[in-house]
Design a protein around this motif. Sequence first.
Motif, mmCIF file in Angstrom:
data_model
loop_
_atom_site.group_PDB
_atom_site.id
_atom_site.type_symbol
_atom_site.label_atom_id
_atom_site.label_comp_id
_atom_site.label_asym_id
_atom_site.label_seq_id
_atom_site.Cartn_x
_atom_site.Cartn_y
_atom_site.Cartn_z
ATOM 1 N N GLU A 287 1.355 6.957 -6.811
ATOM 2 C CA GLU A 287 0.344 7.964 -7.140
ATOM 3 C C GLU A 287 0.855 9.378 -6.862
ATOM 4 O OE1 GLU A 287 -2.400 7.444 -8.688
ATOM 5 O OE2 GLU A 287 -2.222 5.252 -8.699
ATOM 6 N N ASP B 100 0.830 -1.215 0.000
ATOM 7 C CA ASP B 100 0.000 0.000 0.000
ATOM 8 C C ASP B 100 0.865 1.267 0.000
ATOM 9 O OD1 ASP B 100 -2.256 -1.567 0.014
ATOM 10 O OD2 ASP B 100 -2.535 -1.478 2.181
ATOM 11 N N GLU C 243 1.286 1.088 -14.157
ATOM 12 C CA GLU C 243 0.180 1.109 -13.190
ATOM 13 C C GLU C 243 -0.555 -0.235 -13.063
ATOM 14 O OE1 GLU C 243 -3.585 3.982 -12.017
ATOM 15 O OE2 GLU C 243 -2.896 3.869 -14.106
ATOM 16 N N PRO C 244 -0.907 -0.918 -14.182
ATOM 17 C CA PRO C 244 -1.617 -2.205 -14.013
ATOM 18 C C PRO C 244 -0.815 -3.235 -13.226
ATOM 19 C CG PRO C 244 -1.806 -1.415 -16.277
ATOM 20 C CD PRO C 244 -0.792 -0.548 -15.603
ATOM 21 N N SER D 58 -0.835 -2.279 -9.488
ATOM 22 C CA SER D 58 -2.150 -2.449 -8.863
ATOM 23 C C SER D 58 -2.357 -3.869 -8.347
ATOM 24 C CB SER D 58 -3.255 -2.089 -9.860
ATOM 25 O OG SER D 58 -3.230 -2.972 -10.973
ATOM 26 N N ARG D 59 -1.567 -4.836 -8.831
ATOM 27 C CA ARG D 59 -1.685 -6.218 -8.368
ATOM 28 C C ARG D 59 -0.988 -6.456 -7.033
ATOM 29 N NH1 ARG D 59 -0.335 -7.106 -13.976
ATOM 30 N NH2 ARG D 59 -2.160 -7.778 -15.168
ATOM 31 N N LYS E 198 2.245 1.749 -3.532
ATOM 32 C CA LYS E 198 1.212 2.246 -4.455
ATOM 33 C C LYS E 198 0.878 3.708 -4.175
ATOM 34 C CE LYS E 198 -1.539 -1.340 -3.737
ATOM 35 N NZ LYS E 198 -2.721 -2.249 -3.847
ATOM 36 N N GLU E 199 0.884 4.068 -2.917
ATOM 37 C CA GLU E 199 0.623 5.475 -2.573
ATOM 38 C C GLU E 199 1.749 6.368 -3.087
ATOM 39 O OE1 GLU E 199 -0.196 8.325 1.344
ATOM 40 O OE2 GLU E 199 0.201 6.166 1.595
#
Length: 233
Positions: A96, A89, A135-136, A139-140, A92-93
Motif C-alpha cells: 500500500e 501484514d 492486489e487481489p 489480499s489473500r 501488505k502494508e
Amino acid sequence: MAATTANSPVGGMEEVRWPLIRYGALVVAFCAFLIGVFFIFQGLIQQRALIEKESRIAIWFVAQAEIEFLRLSESLKTYTIAPTKSNADEAKERFEIFWSRLTPLLSGPQNAGLREIEGVVPSVRSMIRSLEEIEPELSRMPNIAPEALAKVDEKLDEFRGPLQDLVRYALLYESNEVSGARNRHSELYLQLLGLFVLTLAGGLAVFVMLFVQTVRTHRAVVAAADRKSTRLN
C-alpha cells in the motif's frame, strides 16, 4: 558681512539644508527606487530557492517510490521464508505504501515538470495497472498459494526497469529543466543588477549636479541679498 555669512557654520548648514528641502521629493523618490530594487532582488532570490526546492521535491517522490519498492520486495522475501501473519501484514502494508508513492507522480504541481518528460506518465500508469492486478492476490495473504506468490514476485520484478527509468527521468529533469530555469534566472538577475548599477550611478550623478547647482544658486542669492543690505546700510 557676505564673507562672514558664507563661511560661518550656520551659513554652511543653511547651504546644505536649503537644497535638501528644495529637492526633498527627489531624494524621497530616489530612496523609494532603491527600496523597490532591493525587494525585487529579494523576490529573485526567493524564486531561485523555489526552483531548486521544486526540483528536490520531484526527485524525492521518485526516490521514495524506488525505496518503497525495495522494501516491498524485501518484505515478500521475508514472508516467503517465514509465511506468518505478521510478515503477511507487513508485506501488505509495504504494498500500500509503495502504491501511495506512485499516484502523486500523476498529479500535483510539484511533479508537473517531471510529467512533461516523455515516458514518465505511461510508465507510472502501467505500474499502477499492474498493482491493481496484483492486489487481489496479495489480499489473500497469508493464505496465498505458493504459485500465486511466485507470479506476484515475477510481476513485481518487472518494476525494476521502469523505476530505474523514473530515477533517470528525474535526474534528467534536474539537469536540464531546472538548470535552464536557473540559468534564465541568473541572466535576469545580472540584467537587473546592471540596470540597478547604471540607474544608481546616473541618479547619483544627477543628484550631485543638482545639489551643487542649488548650492551655487543659493550662495549667489545670499551674496546678492548681502550686497543689497550693505548698500542700504
